[in-house]
Motif scaffolding. Sequence first.
Motif, short mmCIF file in Angstrom:
data_model
loop_
_atom_site.label_atom_id
_atom_site.label_comp_id
_atom_site.label_asym_id
_atom_site.label_seq_id
_atom_site.Cartn_x
_atom_site.Cartn_y
_atom_site.Cartn_z
N LYS A 138 0.84 -1.21 0.00
CA LYS A 138 0.00 0.00 0.00
C LYS A 138 0.87 1.25 0.00
O LYS A 138 0.58 2.22 -0.71
CB LYS A 138 -0.94 0.01 1.21
CG LYS A 138 -2.12 -0.91 1.07
CD LYS A 138 -3.03 -0.79 2.28
CE LYS A 138 -4.21 -1.72 2.18
NZ LYS A 138 -5.09 -1.63 3.35
N VAL A 139 1.92 1.24 0.81
CA VAL A 139 2.83 2.38 0.86
C VAL A 139 3.49 2.59 -0.50
O VAL A 139 3.50 3.72 -1.03
CB VAL A 139 3.89 2.21 1.98
CG1 VAL A 139 5.02 3.22 1.82
CG2 VAL A 139 3.24 2.35 3.34
N PHE A 140 4.05 1.54 -1.09
CA PHE A 140 4.71 1.68 -2.38
C PHE A 140 3.74 2.10 -3.47
O PHE A 140 4.08 2.88 -4.36
CB PHE A 140 5.45 0.41 -2.77
CG PHE A 140 6.76 0.25 -2.06
CD1 PHE A 140 7.76 1.21 -2.18
CD2 PHE A 140 7.02 -0.86 -1.28
CE1 PHE A 140 8.97 1.08 -1.54
CE2 PHE A 140 8.23 -1.00 -0.63
CZ PHE A 140 9.21 -0.04 -0.76
N SER A 141 2.53 1.60 -3.41
CA SER A 141 1.50 1.99 -4.38
C SER A 141 1.25 3.50 -4.28
O SER A 141 1.13 4.19 -5.30
CB SER A 141 0.22 1.20 -4.12
OG SER A 141 -0.76 1.55 -5.05
N GLU A 142 1.17 4.02 -3.07
CA GLU A 142 0.97 5.46 -2.87
C GLU A 142 2.19 6.25 -3.35
O GLU A 142 2.05 7.25 -4.05
CB GLU A 142 0.69 5.76 -1.39
CG GLU A 142 0.43 7.22 -1.08
CD GLU A 142 -0.82 7.77 -1.73
OE1 GLU A 142 -0.80 8.96 -2.10
OE2 GLU A 142 -1.82 7.04 -1.88
N LEU A 143 3.38 5.81 -2.98
CA LEU A 143 4.59 6.54 -3.34
C LEU A 143 4.86 6.53 -4.84
O LEU A 143 5.53 7.42 -5.36
CB LEU A 143 5.80 5.97 -2.59
CG LEU A 143 5.76 6.10 -1.07
CD1 LEU A 143 7.00 5.46 -0.46
CD2 LEU A 143 5.63 7.55 -0.64
N ASN A 144 4.33 5.54 -5.55
CA ASN A 144 4.49 5.45 -7.01
C ASN A 144 3.63 6.47 -7.76
O ASN A 144 3.83 6.67 -8.95
CB ASN A 144 4.12 4.06 -7.50
CG ASN A 144 5.31 3.11 -7.55
OD1 ASN A 144 6.46 3.52 -7.46
ND2 ASN A 144 5.02 1.84 -7.67
N LYS A 145 2.66 7.08 -7.09
CA LYS A 145 1.75 8.01 -7.78
C LYS A 145 2.55 9.17 -8.38
O LYS A 145 3.38 9.77 -7.70
CB LYS A 145 0.67 8.52 -6.83
CG LYS A 145 -0.33 7.45 -6.46
CD LYS A 145 -1.42 8.00 -5.57
CE LYS A 145 -2.44 6.92 -5.26
NZ LYS A 145 -3.47 7.41 -4.34
N PRO A 146 2.27 9.49 -9.63
CA PRO A 146 3.06 10.54 -10.29
C PRO A 146 2.96 11.91 -9.64
O PRO A 146 3.89 12.71 -9.75
CB PRO A 146 2.50 10.58 -11.72
CG PRO A 146 1.38 9.63 -11.78
CD PRO A 146 1.28 8.89 -10.49
#
Length: 147
Positions: free
Chosen positions: A32-40
């Motif tokens: 979940k954290v990496f998914s959020e941090l990947n947001k452009p």
Amino acid sequence: MATHGREELQCVGRRVQARAHASLMSDTKWRKVFSELNKPEWRLEYCIVKFIDVTEEKRVYFPIGLWSPRPWVDIFGFGPIPLRSIEWMLVPRIAKYKRGNPGVPDGEIEQDVEAIMNAIDGFGKYPVQLTERGLLIMGHVTETHSR
């Protein structure tokens, strides 16, 4: 030993048990954290990661590959890594990068760690805190770094 399989996850689990006093993040929470941090919209350059079995900090560049099996992420330069091997991760307030020309000073990008922390806080209870260096996300509590 199979590469990137159950045996490797079990081996990492044994290292975590031997070195950590407590585990604060699950594979699902890390994803979940990496998914959020990947947001452009965050425009993140990199984060700094300390792995449970490595003494030095490593730079991990975005985006992070989330298409690998659930307990893994694919990181450019490292390949697939088990999420449970992350002792802690830091999103720096200021990301420095090389400009490419000799003699030209490094560039700097300010990263909005307060806004990122608020976004992660929206997921529920996560072990995040703002530090002088940036946003710290704790995976495991160890002797070298306790919360």
